[in-house]
Design a protein around this motif. Structure first.
Motif, PDB file in Angstrom:
ATOM      1  N   TYR A 174      -4.031  10.691  -6.621  1.00  0.00           N
ATOM      2  CA  TYR A 174      -3.858  11.198  -8.094  1.00  0.00           C
ATOM      3  C   TYR A 174      -5.195  11.302  -8.749  1.00  0.00           C
ATOM      4  O   TYR A 174      -5.548  10.680  -9.671  1.00  0.00           O
ATOM      5  CB  TYR A 174      -3.015  10.348  -8.750  1.00  0.00           C
ATOM      6  CG  TYR A 174      -2.453  10.823  -9.952  1.00  0.00           C
ATOM      7  CD1 TYR A 174      -2.205  12.304 -10.285  1.00  0.00           C
ATOM      8  CD2 TYR A 174      -1.534  10.094 -10.542  1.00  0.00           C
ATOM      9  CE1 TYR A 174      -1.759  12.572 -11.423  1.00  0.00           C
ATOM     10  CE2 TYR A 174      -1.003  10.571 -12.073  1.00  0.00           C
ATOM     11  CZ  TYR A 174      -1.029  11.821 -12.400  1.00  0.00           C
ATOM     12  OH  TYR A 174      -0.366  12.288 -13.265  1.00  0.00           O
ATOM     13  N   PRO A 175      -6.371  12.228  -8.023  1.00  0.00           N
ATOM     14  CA  PRO A 175      -7.586  12.289  -8.614  1.00  0.00           C
ATOM     15  C   PRO A 175      -7.658  12.710 -10.045  1.00  0.00           C
ATOM     16  O   PRO A 175      -8.701  12.208 -10.666  1.00  0.00           O
ATOM     17  CB  PRO A 175      -8.102  13.319  -7.575  1.00  0.00           C
ATOM     18  CG  PRO A 175      -7.052  14.000  -6.691  1.00  0.00           C
ATOM     19  CD  PRO A 175      -5.940  13.041  -6.989  1.00  0.00           C
TER      20      PRO A 175
ATOM     21  N   LEU B 155       0.823  -1.162   0.035  1.00  0.00           N
ATOM     22  CA  LEU B 155       0.054   0.057  -0.018  1.00  0.00           C
ATOM     23  C   LEU B 155       0.976   1.253  -0.048  1.00  0.00           C
ATOM     24  O   LEU B 155       0.712   2.344  -0.855  1.00  0.00           O
ATOM     25  CB  LEU B 155      -0.840   0.079   1.219  1.00  0.00           C
ATOM     26  CG  LEU B 155      -2.164   1.106   1.215  1.00  0.00           C
ATOM     27  CD1 LEU B 155      -3.303   0.528   1.930  1.00  0.00           C
ATOM     28  CD2 LEU B 155      -1.692   2.119   2.095  1.00  0.00           C
ATOM     29  N   GLU B 156       1.890   1.275   0.727  1.00  0.00           N
ATOM     30  CA  GLU B 156       2.677   2.291   0.989  1.00  0.00           C
ATOM     31  C   GLU B 156       3.584   2.827  -0.348  1.00  0.00           C
ATOM     32  O   GLU B 156       3.794   3.602  -0.702  1.00  0.00           O
ATOM     33  CB  GLU B 156       3.677   2.339   2.031  1.00  0.00           C
ATOM     34  CG  GLU B 156       2.883   2.522   3.356  1.00  0.00           C
ATOM     35  CD  GLU B 156       1.981   3.875   3.380  1.00  0.00           C
ATOM     36  OE1 GLU B 156       2.555   4.961   2.866  1.00  0.00           O
ATOM     37  OE2 GLU B 156       1.017   3.695   3.945  1.00  0.00           O
ATOM     38  N   ILE B 157       4.040   1.559  -1.173  1.00  0.00           N
ATOM     39  CA  ILE B 157       4.686   1.737  -2.210  1.00  0.00           C
ATOM     40  C   ILE B 157       3.641   2.093  -3.614  1.00  0.00           C
ATOM     41  O   ILE B 157       4.022   3.172  -4.025  1.00  0.00           O
ATOM     42  CB  ILE B 157       5.182   0.106  -2.816  1.00  0.00           C
ATOM     43  CG1 ILE B 157       6.458  -0.066  -1.822  1.00  0.00           C
ATOM     44  CG2 ILE B 157       5.626   0.415  -4.214  1.00  0.00           C
ATOM     45  CD1 ILE B 157       6.978  -1.688  -2.448  1.00  0.00           C
ATOM     46  N   ASN B 158       2.506   1.974  -3.409  1.00  0.00           N
ATOM     47  CA  ASN B 158       1.589   2.245  -4.193  1.00  0.00           C
ATOM     48  C   ASN B 158       1.177   4.072  -4.033  1.00  0.00           C
ATOM     49  O   ASN B 158       1.074   4.771  -5.139  1.00  0.00           O
ATOM     50  CB  ASN B 158       0.208   1.657  -4.392  1.00  0.00           C
ATOM     51  CG  ASN B 158       0.215   0.304  -5.271  1.00  0.00           C
ATOM     52  OD1 ASN B 158       0.958   0.269  -5.980  1.00  0.00           O
ATOM     53  ND2 ASN B 158      -0.756  -0.403  -5.223  1.00  0.00           N
ATOM     54  N   ARG B 159       1.024   4.287  -2.875  1.00  0.00           N
ATOM     55  CA  ARG B 159       0.799   5.448  -2.554  1.00  0.00           C
ATOM     56  C   ARG B 159       1.993   6.376  -2.952  1.00  0.00           C
ATOM     57  O   ARG B 159       1.789   7.394  -3.657  1.00  0.00           O
ATOM     58  CB  ARG B 159       0.649   5.507  -0.796  1.00  0.00           C
ATOM     59  CG  ARG B 159       0.437   7.233  -0.504  1.00  0.00           C
ATOM     60  CD  ARG B 159       0.576   7.368   1.136  1.00  0.00           C
ATOM     61  NE  ARG B 159      -0.285   6.537   1.857  1.00  0.00           N
ATOM     62  CZ  ARG B 159      -1.404   6.700   2.341  1.00  0.00           C
ATOM     63  NH1 ARG B 159      -2.027   7.398   1.897  1.00  0.00           N
ATOM     64  NH2 ARG B 159      -1.813   5.419   2.960  1.00  0.00           N
ATOM     65  N   SER B 160       3.362   6.006  -2.739  1.00  0.00           N
ATOM     66  CA  SER B 160       4.574   6.898  -3.076  1.00  0.00           C
ATOM     67  C   SER B 160       4.494   6.810  -4.719  1.00  0.00           C
ATOM     68  O   SER B 160       4.715   7.794  -5.131  1.00  0.00           O
ATOM     69  CB  SER B 160       5.611   6.064  -2.680  1.00  0.00           C
ATOM     70  OG  SER B 160       5.991   6.263  -1.458  1.00  0.00           O
ATOM     71  N   LEU B 161       4.311   5.742  -5.217  1.00  0.00           N
ATOM     72  CA  LEU B 161       4.146   5.897  -6.927  1.00  0.00           C
ATOM     73  C   LEU B 161       3.258   6.751  -7.275  1.00  0.00           C
ATOM     74  O   LEU B 161       3.592   7.517  -8.077  1.00  0.00           O
ATOM     75  CB  LEU B 161       4.130   4.352  -7.395  1.00  0.00           C
ATOM     76  CG  LEU B 161       5.238   3.243  -7.263  1.00  0.00           C
ATOM     77  CD1 LEU B 161       4.503   2.041  -7.693  1.00  0.00           C
ATOM     78  CD2 LEU B 161       6.352   3.768  -7.970  1.00  0.00           C
ATOM     79  N   ALA B 162       2.052   6.665  -6.847  1.00  0.00           N
ATOM     80  CA  ALA B 162       0.899   7.698  -7.200  1.00  0.00           C
ATOM     81  C   ALA B 162       1.357   8.982  -6.926  1.00  0.00           C
ATOM     82  O   ALA B 162       1.265   9.863  -7.905  1.00  0.00           O
ATOM     83  CB  ALA B 162      -0.326   7.585  -6.372  1.00  0.00           C
ATOM     84  N   GLN B 163       1.929   9.455  -5.901  1.00  0.00           N
ATOM     85  CA  GLN B 163       2.262  10.864  -5.396  1.00  0.00           C
ATOM     86  C   GLN B 163       3.233  11.057  -6.526  1.00  0.00           C
ATOM     87  O   GLN B 163       3.458  12.142  -6.840  1.00  0.00           O
ATOM     88  CB  GLN B 163       2.891  10.876  -4.092  1.00  0.00           C
ATOM     89  CG  GLN B 163       1.823  10.826  -3.039  1.00  0.00           C
ATOM     90  CD  GLN B 163       2.688  10.522  -1.647  1.00  0.00           C
ATOM     91  OE1 GLN B 163       3.405  10.321  -1.365  1.00  0.00           O
ATOM     92  NE2 GLN B 163       1.572  10.618  -0.645  1.00  0.00           N
ATOM     93  N   VAL B 164       4.377  10.211  -6.693  1.00  0.00           N
ATOM     94  CA  VAL B 164       5.350  10.557  -7.739  1.00  0.00           C
ATOM     95  C   VAL B 164       4.987  10.635  -9.198  1.00  0.00           C
ATOM     96  O   VAL B 164       5.301  11.935  -9.750  1.00  0.00           O
ATOM     97  CB  VAL B 164       6.670   9.538  -7.625  1.00  0.00           C
ATOM     98  CG1 VAL B 164       7.516   9.715  -9.122  1.00  0.00           C
ATOM     99  CG2 VAL B 164       7.527   9.435  -6.421  1.00  0.00           C
ATOM    100  N   ALA B 165       3.976   9.787  -9.351  1.00  0.00           N
ATOM    101  CA  ALA B 165       3.272  10.382 -10.751  1.00  0.00           C
ATOM    102  C   ALA B 165       2.706  11.650 -10.938  1.00  0.00           C
ATOM    103  O   ALA B 165       2.642  12.223 -11.954  1.00  0.00           O
ATOM    104  CB  ALA B 165       2.125   9.200 -11.090  1.00  0.00           C
ATOM    105  N   LYS B 166       1.840  11.987  -9.711  1.00  0.00           N
ATOM    106  CA  LYS B 166       1.178  12.958  -9.686  1.00  0.00           C
ATOM    107  C   LYS B 166       2.330  14.256  -9.987  1.00  0.00           C
ATOM    108  O   LYS B 166       2.016  15.227 -10.428  1.00  0.00           O
ATOM    109  CB  LYS B 166       0.394  13.275  -8.404  1.00  0.00           C
ATOM    110  CG  LYS B 166      -0.379  14.639  -8.245  1.00  0.00           C
ATOM    111  CD  LYS B 166      -0.937  14.558  -6.966  1.00  0.00           C
ATOM    112  CE  LYS B 166      -1.871  15.951  -6.878  1.00  0.00           C
ATOM    113  NZ  LYS B 166      -2.334  16.169  -5.568  1.00  0.00           N
ATOM    114  N   GLU B 167       3.178  14.253  -9.080  1.00  0.00           N
ATOM    115  CA  GLU B 167       4.187  15.396  -9.135  1.00  0.00           C
ATOM    116  C   GLU B 167       5.057  15.592 -10.443  1.00  0.00           C
ATOM    117  O   GLU B 167       5.168  16.753 -10.812  1.00  0.00           O
ATOM    118  CB  GLU B 167       5.185  15.022  -8.127  1.00  0.00           C
ATOM    119  CG  GLU B 167       6.165  16.021  -7.439  1.00  0.00           C
ATOM    120  CD  GLU B 167       5.396  17.279  -6.611  1.00  0.00           C
ATOM    121  OE1 GLU B 167       5.570  18.184  -7.105  1.00  0.00           O
ATOM    122  OE2 GLU B 167       4.228  16.851  -6.235  1.00  0.00           O
TER     123      GLU B 167
END
Ligand code: FNR
Length: 342
Positions: free
Chosen positions: A114-115, A72-84
């Motif tokens: 990443y809405p 879950l934490e990896i997915n959260r980080s990946l989504a934040q990175v994708a958004k950024e």
């Protein structure tokens, strides 16, 4: 071992096994242009896949499925990175979350973080139409990836053994869903025969998932006693696979992936015919070794370098890059010649 435990095993073993650097992209060289008539400020990285407009040709490919706090934490980080970095992201296989409600959070977190992003759902070719719809709903996906992983299944002691009916099931999903369907390999590549079958059922795009990067035969062999070592050097290298796919149609959307790590490799993938380029294992490695801030820097750096290379080649758009002259040598040239592709 549960499906979820196997998935976190995959993350660990993918990091341990590493990337093989056998994509064949080293066989591709560009022809220098001394008078390119281009300007760095005019480079446009926008591209299109199955009707979806991506602001950049690179995206994060499917990785983490399964449950657990770590995934879950990896997915959260990946989504934040994708958004950024303003790139699209695919989630890992959602099959276990369709069977176990508790695992839904692993995926829902990607859409929460990443809405407004382009997010791809992901399932294997065993999925039914209802499962495909549920996977798309779970992350409000803009497209669905269906992965093909015959060699991995065969190499897994608990894997599937019956691969009949795959094409028919994928066709049903294409006909019943109202998002683009991307069919992807997972590191063994696709050749003309596979691509032809997929085009014939009207997939929205193919992701060639070529040989040369993450190697699921090597990963699975670490989990078995009697190793199927012959599968570790099995598959169609990424460079060949992109060329084979593009040979089958001048217009069909094609995604290059499998072992891609650098801006130059991204540009080579596009020049061979890809509309977009996906990175998986390398992204995971940078995230886990160096953290999200360094990964953001690395992705922004790749994007910046794409514009520099495109300026040097005189190709201001992804479409123009498809026509840039290149030289193919070595095993890639042999392969393409024998396959009747020039
Ligand atoms: C993957 N990959 C993958 N693909 C997929 O469609 N569904 C999945 O659940 C997973 N899971 C997964 C886990 C881990 C840890 C890795 C490294 C990879 C495959 C991935 O999307 C890609 O096709 C291959 O890894 C080849 O690309 P790279 O890693 O060489 O860039």
């Amino acid at each position: 071992m549960s499906r979820s435990e196997r998935k976190s095993d995959h993350i660990r073993l993918a990091l341990e096994t590493g990337q093989q650097r056998k994509t064949g992209l080293d066989d591709i060289r560009f022809v220098h242009q001394s008078i390119p008539e281009s300007s760095l400020n005019s480079i446009n990285l926008k591209t299109e896949i199955g009707g979806l407009v991506l602001s950049s040709p690179i995206f994060i490919n499917a990785m983490t499925g399964g449950g657990g706090e770590k995934t879950l934490e990896i997915n959260r980080s990946l989504a934040q990175v994708a958004k950024e970095t303003d790139i699209a992201i695919a989630v890992g296989s959602q099959m276990s979350a369709l069977r176990n409600q508790e695992e839904r959070r692993t995926f829902e977190v990607v859409r929460e973080e990443y809405p407004t992003g382009i997010v791809f759902a992901n399932l294997g070719s065993e999925a039914t139409v209802d499962q495909a719809k549920a996977a798309v709903d779970m992350v409000q996906a803009n497209a669905l990836q269906i992965h093909l992983n015959v060699v991995q299944e065969l190499a897994m002691p608990e894997g599937d053994r019956d691969f009949r009916g795959m094409l028919l099931r994928i066709e049903r999903i294409i006909n019943e869903l109202n998002v683009p369907i991307i069919v992807k390999e997972t590191g063994f590549g696709m050749g003309k025969e596979t691509i032809e079958k997929l085009f014939s059922i009207g997939v929205s795009a193919v992701d060639v998932g070529g040989f040369g990067g993450t190697n699921f035969a090597a990963i699975e062999n670490q989990r078995r006693l009697n190793k199927l070592s012959f599968f570790e050097d099995w598959g169609i290298p990424t460079a060949v696979s992109i060329a084979e796919a593009r040979y089958m149609s001048p217009t069909y959307p094609i995604i290059a992936s499998g072992g891609i790590q650098t801006s130059l490799e991204v540009v080579k993938g596009i020049a061979l015919g890809a509309n977009a380029v996906a990175l998986a294992g390398y992204i995971l490695r940078v995230l886990t070794d160096q953290g999200p801030e360094v990964l953001i820097e690395e992705i922004n750096n790749i994007k910046q370098e794409l514009t520099i290379i495109m300026t040097a080649l005189g190709a201001e758009t992804v479409k123009e890059l498809h026509h840039t002259p290149l030289i193919i040598s070595g095993a890639t040239w042999h392969w393409l010649t024998q396959r009747g592709i020039d």
